[in-house]
Design an enzyme around this catalytic site. Structure first.
Site, PDB file in Angstrom:
ATOM      1  N   GLY A 193     -33.814   7.844  74.610  1.00 19.92           N
ATOM      2  CA  GLY A 193     -35.265   7.691  74.506  1.00 19.92           C
ATOM      3  C   GLY A 193     -35.875   9.305  74.522  1.00 19.92           C
ATOM      4  N   TYR A 227     -28.234   5.034  68.496  1.00 19.93           N
ATOM      5  CA  TYR A 227     -29.451   6.129  68.349  1.00 19.93           C
ATOM      6  C   TYR A 227     -28.913   7.197  67.400  1.00 19.93           C
ATOM      7  CZ  TYR A 227     -32.745   4.351  71.756  1.00 19.93           C
ATOM      8  OH  TYR A 227     -33.394   3.748  72.586  1.00 19.93           O
ATOM      9  N   ASP A 273     -34.591   7.445  89.974  1.00 17.34           N
ATOM     10  CA  ASP A 273     -33.569   6.642  89.392  1.00 17.34           C
ATOM     11  C   ASP A 273     -33.492   6.527  88.106  1.00 17.34           C
ATOM     12  OD1 ASP A 273     -32.171   3.920  88.968  1.00 17.34           O
ATOM     13  OD2 ASP A 273     -32.292   3.623  91.015  1.00 17.34           O
ATOM     14  N   TYR A 275     -18.708  -1.837  85.734  1.00 20.25           N
ATOM     15  CA  TYR A 275     -18.499  -0.492  85.250  1.00 20.25           C
ATOM     16  C   TYR A 275     -18.134  -0.333  83.938  1.00 20.25           C
ATOM     17  CZ  TYR A 275     -16.903   4.371  86.002  1.00 20.25           C
ATOM     18  OH  TYR A 275     -16.716   5.961  85.791  1.00 20.25           O
ATOM     19  N   PHE A 312     -20.359  14.547  92.665  1.00 15.86           N
ATOM     20  CA  PHE A 312     -19.358  15.449  92.797  1.00 15.86           C
ATOM     21  C   PHE A 312     -19.049  16.193  91.363  1.00 15.86           C
ATOM     22  CE2 PHE A 312     -14.658  14.886  91.028  1.00 15.86           C
ATOM     23  CZ  PHE A 312     -14.252  16.048  91.412  1.00 15.86           C
ATOM     24  N   ASN A 355     -32.988   5.242  78.462  1.00 15.82           N
ATOM     25  CA  ASN A 355     -34.001   6.189  79.120  1.00 15.82           C
ATOM     26  C   ASN A 355     -33.459   7.822  78.734  1.00 15.82           C
ATOM     27  OD1 ASN A 355     -35.735   4.455  80.021  1.00 15.82           O
ATOM     28  ND2 ASN A 355     -34.537   4.277  81.978  1.00 15.82           N
ATOM     29  N   ARG A 368     -37.305  11.621  71.652  1.00 13.96           N
ATOM     30  CA  ARG A 368     -38.867  12.167  71.509  1.00 13.96           C
ATOM     31  C   ARG A 368     -38.719  13.900  71.444  1.00 13.96           C
ATOM     32  NH1 ARG A 368     -39.764   8.567  75.186  1.00 13.96           N
ATOM     33  NH2 ARG A 368     -39.840  10.005  76.901  1.00 13.96           N
ATOM     34  N   ASP A 381     -31.525  12.534  90.419  1.00 14.66           N
ATOM     35  CA  ASP A 381     -30.484  11.901  91.311  1.00 14.66           C
ATOM     36  C   ASP A 381     -31.239  11.121  92.102  1.00 14.66           C
ATOM     37  OD1 ASP A 381     -28.041  11.128  92.929  1.00 14.66           O
ATOM     38  OD2 ASP A 381     -27.227  12.661  91.724  1.00 14.66           O
TER      39      ASP A 381
HETATM   40  P1  NAD Z   1     -20.399  10.529  91.650  1.00 18.52           P
HETATM   41  O1  NAD Z   1     -20.640   9.117  92.598  1.00 18.52           O
HETATM   42  O2  NAD Z   1     -20.210  11.586  92.575  1.00 18.52           O
HETATM   43  O3  NAD Z   1     -21.899  11.115  91.014  1.00 18.52           O
HETATM   44  C1  NAD Z   1     -22.555  10.034  90.543  1.00 18.52           C
HETATM   45  C2  NAD Z   1     -24.135  10.636  90.755  1.00 18.52           C
HETATM   46  O4  NAD Z   1     -25.015   9.731  90.130  1.00 18.52           O
HETATM   47  C3  NAD Z   1     -24.255  10.660  92.024  1.00 18.52           C
HETATM   48  O5  NAD Z   1     -25.133  11.749  92.582  1.00 18.52           O
HETATM   49  C4  NAD Z   1     -25.461   9.506  92.392  1.00 18.52           C
HETATM   50  O6  NAD Z   1     -26.267   9.629  93.490  1.00 18.52           O
HETATM   51  C5  NAD Z   1     -26.070   9.456  91.093  1.00 18.52           C
HETATM   52  N1  NAD Z   1     -26.638   8.004  90.750  1.00 18.52           N
HETATM   53  C6  NAD Z   1     -26.012   6.912  90.487  1.00 18.52           C
HETATM   54  N2  NAD Z   1     -26.801   6.170  90.180  1.00 18.52           N
HETATM   55  C7  NAD Z   1     -27.909   6.588  90.015  1.00 18.52           C
HETATM   56  C8  NAD Z   1     -29.111   6.130  89.382  1.00 18.52           C
HETATM   57  N3  NAD Z   1     -29.192   4.649  89.226  1.00 18.52           N
HETATM   58  N4  NAD Z   1     -30.264   7.024  89.058  1.00 18.52           N
HETATM   59  C9  NAD Z   1     -30.050   8.182  89.320  1.00 18.52           C
HETATM   60  N5  NAD Z   1     -28.769   8.797  89.782  1.00 18.52           N
HETATM   61  C10 NAD Z   1     -27.845   8.038  90.105  1.00 18.52           C
HETATM   62  O7  NAD Z   1     -19.428  10.318  90.611  1.00 18.52           O
HETATM   63  P2  NAD Z   1     -18.594  11.746  89.599  1.00 18.52           P
HETATM   64  O8  NAD Z   1     -17.287  11.349  90.047  1.00 18.52           O
HETATM   65  O9  NAD Z   1     -19.298  12.802  90.034  1.00 18.52           O
HETATM   66  O10 NAD Z   1     -19.037  10.814  88.338  1.00 18.52           O
HETATM   67  C11 NAD Z   1     -20.063  11.532  87.562  1.00 18.52           C
HETATM   68  C12 NAD Z   1     -19.879  10.903  86.072  1.00 18.52           C
HETATM   69  O11 NAD Z   1     -18.751  11.048  85.501  1.00 18.52           O
HETATM   70  C13 NAD Z   1     -20.319   9.193  86.217  1.00 18.52           C
HETATM   71  O12 NAD Z   1     -21.058   9.004  85.084  1.00 18.52           O
HETATM   72  C14 NAD Z   1     -18.675   8.549  86.069  1.00 18.52           C
HETATM   73  O13 NAD Z   1     -18.861   7.243  85.593  1.00 18.52           O
HETATM   74  C15 NAD Z   1     -18.235   9.702  85.171  1.00 18.52           C
HETATM   75  N6  NAD Z   1     -16.646   9.756  85.358  1.00 18.52           N
HETATM   76  C16 NAD Z   1     -16.047  10.219  86.427  1.00 18.52           C
HETATM   77  C17 NAD Z   1     -14.614  10.260  86.734  1.00 18.52           C
HETATM   78  C18 NAD Z   1     -14.059  10.925  87.756  1.00 18.52           C
HETATM   79  O14 NAD Z   1     -12.876  10.649  87.750  1.00 18.52           O
HETATM   80  N7  NAD Z   1     -14.645  11.638  88.627  1.00 18.52           N
HETATM   81  C19 NAD Z   1     -13.747   9.443  85.647  1.00 18.52           C
HETATM   82  C20 NAD Z   1     -14.593   8.756  84.591  1.00 18.52           C
HETATM   83  C21 NAD Z   1     -16.022   9.013  84.538  1.00 18.52           C
END
Ligand code: NAD
Ligand code: UDP
Length: 314
Positions: free
Chosen positions: A101, A158, A57, A144, A12, A98, A105, A32
């Protein structure tokens, strides 16, 4: 022009960020694993000459020659992050390691999408960045909350130890087009329920509060912070200080969508925070940033998006 890696780029917020960075003339790589993200969020960019999509990932190391890294990869909605709690905490912690790191680099500047969940169920209101939080380390939300807290620790270690150039943002609840209809977050839930003529499910008595920021305001704050040359590493709250109870939100959505839906009450999930509102004094001072889109307008835009996608036009 910078070369920029966006982890979680198909999600999103990540997809809106890719849009803005490309608009600003940068080259963008989205990384992603599509757990909660969708290729359709980026379909309009598929043939863009400055855009690439990589399936990977963040738990596994990766190498890219980039100037900036935005680390957004992590499921954000409670039902998704609790689906596989161990994977969630690994994503936060190993994803941070990751990214850091790689930044160490390459000398890249690296951004962490942290969260207001680091404040837990706060006993200080509104929440300034100086507040250390009130978090249960062993509950269903901990994978989380504590994963994000550990990621913050890694970013600052870091920074201190290896002089990595970091920007840590604490995001408060954000909503808008491209949220998943079924990801369980309250704004999308209420809108989709109202559009389908289903009852709106309020957890508990609905007096708990949240502050809702529209996606475009938040993403503008992300980029301003990354562009900021003051060297301030964060943490920086970004969110809309307007505060609403879930009952108020349900009533606003019902009034906007119309129809026959009623409000029903479901049990309150364990450790659900009672109240949340960002203190954004620091973001105002540092970035001259504050949200522009009021809840009523943001809801109209989000309702229009879901109306189209629910009827197959989106
Ligand atoms: P989202 O779930 O739509 O997006 C997260 C994205 O990360 C997805 O595309 C998912 O496929 C990808 N992803 C998950 N695990 C992964 C992995 N192991 N390797 C690679 N990709 C991976 O959520 P969002 O609302 O877009 O949130 C994005 C970031 O913002 C997140 O880190 C979330 O914790 C943070 N965040 C969002 C909100 C909110 O209200 N939307 C609030 C606080 C923090
Ligand atoms: N909530 C609700 N009905 C729903 C989904 C959520 O009343 O259908 C409540 C939830 O219990 C919480 C608030 O809305 O108090 C925000 O939930 P969300 O999952 O969107 O975000 P978070 O709890 O992570 O801030």
């Amino acid at each position: 022009m910078k070369r920029i890696l966006v982890t979680g780029g198909a999600g999103f917020l990540g997809s809106h960020l890719c849009d803005l960075l490309l608009e600003k003339g940068h080259e963008v790589i989205s990384l992603d694993n599509y757990f909660t993200g969708r290729k359709t969020n980026l379909a309009h960019l598929q043939n863009h000459p400055r855009f690439e999509m990589v399936r990977h990932d963040v738990i596994d190391p990766f190498k890219f020659e980039v100037d900036w890294i935005f680390n957004l990869a992590c499921p954000a909605s409670p039902i998704h992050y609790q689906h596989n709690a161990i994977k969630t905490i690994k994503t936060s912690v190993m994803g941070a390691i990751n990214c850091l790191g790689l930044a160490k680099r390459t000398g890249a500047r690296v951004f962490q999408a942290s969260t207001s969940e680091v404040y837990g169920d706060p006993d200080i209101h509104p929440q300034p960045e100086s507040y250390w939080g009130h978090v249960n380390p062993i509950g269903p939300r901990s994978c989380y909350d504590e994963g994000k807290r550990c990621a913050e620790t890694l970013f600052f270690d870091y920074h201190r130890q290896n002089r990595v150039d970091i920007r840590v943002v604490r995001i408060f609840n954000t909503y808008g087009p491209r949220m998943l209809a079924d990801d369980g977050r309250v704004v999308s839930n209420f809108i989709v329920q109202a559009l389908r003529g289903e009852d709106l499910t309020i957890c508990g008595d609905g007096t708990q509060t949240r502050s809702f920021c529209f996606a475009s305001d938040l993403i503008d704050g992300f980029v301003r912070f990354m562009e900021n040359e003051s060297g301030f590493p964060g943490p920086l709250n970004l969110g809309n200080p307007g505060e609403f109870t879930m009952l108020e939100l349900a009533e606003i959505v019902l009034a906007k969508v119309g129809g026959k839906s009623k409000i029903v009450h479901h049990p309150l999930p364990q450790d659900d925070p009672r109240q949340r509102r960002p203190d954004i004094t620091k973001a105002r001072e540092l970035l001259n940033w504050e949200p522009k889109v009021a809840l009523a307008e943001g809801l109209d835009r989000t309702i229009a998006y879901f109306r189209n996608s629910e009827t197959g036009k989106g």
